[in-house]
Design an enzyme around this catalytic site. Structure first.
Site, PDB file in Angstrom:
ATOM      1  N   ASN A 179       0.803  -1.225   0.000  1.00  0.00           N
ATOM      2  CA  ASN A 179       0.000   0.000   0.000  1.00  0.00           C
ATOM      3  C   ASN A 179       0.837   1.277   0.000  1.00  0.00           C
ATOM      4  OD1 ASN A 179       0.943   0.225   2.637  1.00  0.00           O
ATOM      5  ND2 ASN A 179      -1.003  -0.318   3.599  1.00  0.00           N
ATOM      6  N   LYS A 180       2.133   1.155  -0.253  1.00  0.00           N
ATOM      7  CA  LYS A 180       2.990   2.334  -0.257  1.00  0.00           C
ATOM      8  C   LYS A 180       3.057   2.965  -1.647  1.00  0.00           C
ATOM      9  CE  LYS A 180       4.057   2.030   4.091  1.00  0.00           C
ATOM     10  NZ  LYS A 180       3.311   0.835   4.526  1.00  0.00           N
TER      11      LYS A 180
END
Length: 362
Positions: A179-180
């Site tokens: 999710n970065k």
């Protein structure tokens, strides 16, 4: 179910991963690791070492600045548990500090108050893309012996003034989790302009293999290497990171347009910070986060609490008498809702509609 985070990989991502697979060099330190390293160096003007996760990055950075048993490391209460675990793993004492209720960051002045003769390092966490003013902190400390580690896992591309987060402290860490802003599925990196710190990280993450006699290991180290297969995806993602940041900013604008914001409060951007959006997070003024989360779940919408205070962890809370009131408030009142790069406008509108219905009924 609209998931709390999702992304789709395009032809560019698949192209580079396939090239890596065809080359048969999928382990560490291959062609894509070198290509990615070149890109990172050009952006941050620093040495870079790729590792297996953001957690490994923090541990490597702490080891690089020689954090050991008996040392103290100042860390925020409101952050991922990795920050606590890595300090404990090295035998040091975490000095947990509460954060500002508005910015979700520790005040620079409050950090300085916790410094004593045992303080070896300060782990500065740029939470949810908002930045601690490291330049201000360095002036307040005025002590070169105390090392500043920037955790930029949630703030790739954020700035203080015109200076990139990750370039202001002594050494910095990043995560390439799914999710970065840049992802490799897992993975991460450590960057630093200090050559000695860089070389230490390179050895620590690679089992301290001996120079003359490879399997006569110099010290205790670990296998925290990142694979070239991961580097191929991270390289492709790097080429698109500005686009990813723009997508998040666009989604935030749509959320703010259709969401009833009278019942919520957003993170206040810290002084001189040009933030990036990692997740679309907010605090409820009157309601508990768990109530809205349950309501969203019934309507097939995923969400997450904000971080639980580190001093409240079951394995650690008996060891400290502190109470991080603001961090507790953020945990009970705060959450983030679907924030994926592939969210459609109709999905965002649906999430807003469900949230607004909750506020009307409650």
């Amino acid at each position: 179910m609209i998931s709390v985070f999702s992304r789709r990989f395009n032809h560019i991502d698949k192209k580079h991963v396939n090239i890596c697979l065809k080359s048969n060099w999928i382990s560490s330190n291959g062609p894509y690791s070198k290509k990615l390293s070149k890109k990172i160096k050009s952006l941050f003007d620093a040495n870079v070492s790729f590792v297996s996760s953001g957690t490994a990055a923090i541990e490597c950075a702490l080891n690089a600045v020689n954090v050991k048993k008996g040392d103290e490391v100042i860390i925020p209460s409101f952050t991922i548990v990795s920050c606590l675990n890595t300090v404990l793993r090295l035998g040091a004492k975490p000095v947990i500090i509460d954060v500002n209720k508005k910015t979700w960051l520790p005040n620079e002045e409050d950090i300085v108050k916790k410094i004593n003769k045992k303080t070896k390092a300060i782990l500065v966490v740029h939470s949810f893309g908002n930045c601690v003013n490291v330049l201000k902190l360095k002036k307040l400390i005025n002590n070169k012996k105390i090392k500043i580690i920037e955790d930029c896992a949630e703030a790739f591309g954020a700035k203080i003034g015109n200076i990139l987060a990750g370039t202001m402290g002594d050494i910095s860490t990043f995560s390439f989790y799914a999710n970065k802003t840049i992802t490799a599925g897992e993975g991460g990196m450590v960057i630093t302009k200090n050559k000695d710190f860089f070389l230490r990280v390179e050895k620590y993450k690679n089992l301290f293999f001996g120079k003359k006699e490879r399997f006569n290991h110099e010290e205790i180290g670990f296998n925290y290497r990142m694979t070239d297969l991961q580097a191929a995806l991270a390289f492709s993602q790097f080429l698109q990171y500005k686009k990813n940041i723009d997508i998040m900013e666009k989604n935030v604008r749509i959320y703010k347009k259709f969401l009833n914001t009278e019942n919520i409060e957003f993170q206040k951007i810290n002084t001189k910070c040009k933030n990036v959006w990692w997740m679309f997070a907010f605090v409820l003024k009157k309601h508990k986060a768990s109530d809205l989360m349950n309501y969203l779940k019934k309507n097939n919408i995923d969400s997450r609490n904000l971080f639980k205070p580190l001093d409240k962890m079951k394995f650690y809370k008996k060891k400290t008498g502190i109470r991080s009131k603001n961090s507790e408030y953020l945990y009970k009142q705060g959450l983030y809702i679907p924030s994926g790069y592939d969210l459609s406008i109709s999905q965002i509108k649906k999430v807003c509609k469900i949230c607004n219905n909750f506020f009307k009924k409650n």
